[in-house]
Design a protein around this motif. Sequence first.
Motif, PDB file in Angstrom:
ATOM      1  N   THR A   1      52.508  25.023  29.844  1.00 50.00           N
ATOM      2  CA  THR A   1      51.642  24.726  30.982  1.00 50.00           C
ATOM      3  C   THR A   1      50.730  25.897  31.354  1.00 50.00           C
ATOM      4  O   THR A   1      49.760  25.710  32.073  1.00 50.00           O
TER       5      THR A   1
ATOM      6  N   THR B   1      50.459  19.620  25.653  1.00 54.68           N
ATOM      7  CA  THR B   1      51.029  20.581  26.590  1.00 54.68           C
ATOM      8  C   THR B   1      52.467  20.184  26.907  1.00 54.68           C
ATOM      9  O   THR B   1      52.700  19.114  27.471  1.00 54.68           O
TER      10      THR B   1
ATOM     11  N   PRO C   1      55.718  20.218  29.020  1.00 59.12           N
ATOM     12  CA  PRO C   1      55.975  20.458  30.452  1.00 59.12           C
ATOM     13  C   PRO C   1      56.980  21.588  30.649  1.00 59.12           C
ATOM     14  O   PRO C   1      57.727  21.946  29.732  1.00 59.12           O
TER      15      PRO C   1
END
Length: 123
Positions: free
Chosen positions: A39, A120, A122
Amino acid sequence: MRIAAILTLSAVLSACSNPDETFCTLEARASVQVSVVDTKGNPQRDARVTFTLDGGAEQQALCNGSEQRQENCDWWVTGYEQSGEYVITATSADGQRTARQSVTVTEDECHVQTQTVVLTLPD
């Protein structure tokens, strides 16, 4: 004199070519190039990246575009010159975090139109 001959030859050859004719290169283009980040945007080089094509069986993406091991990858490739609907999945090295994205790869008369995906993971 030599330059005049080259220019004349170029003009003659261009007049003979068919404007509707397409000339394709011999290169193989990646269907999808994938990078995996966290992130904060940091590369996740130890992620595991898989994909499906048109709902088929899950396949392992190629690390850095080759058959090398799935470690320390800057980017992954889903294969070469295959159009269709891809579902790409990235899983963290510990198997706890997953990201997934769908992308459609089209093609023209010569090659696929490579898609670039950033997954991406998490927190």
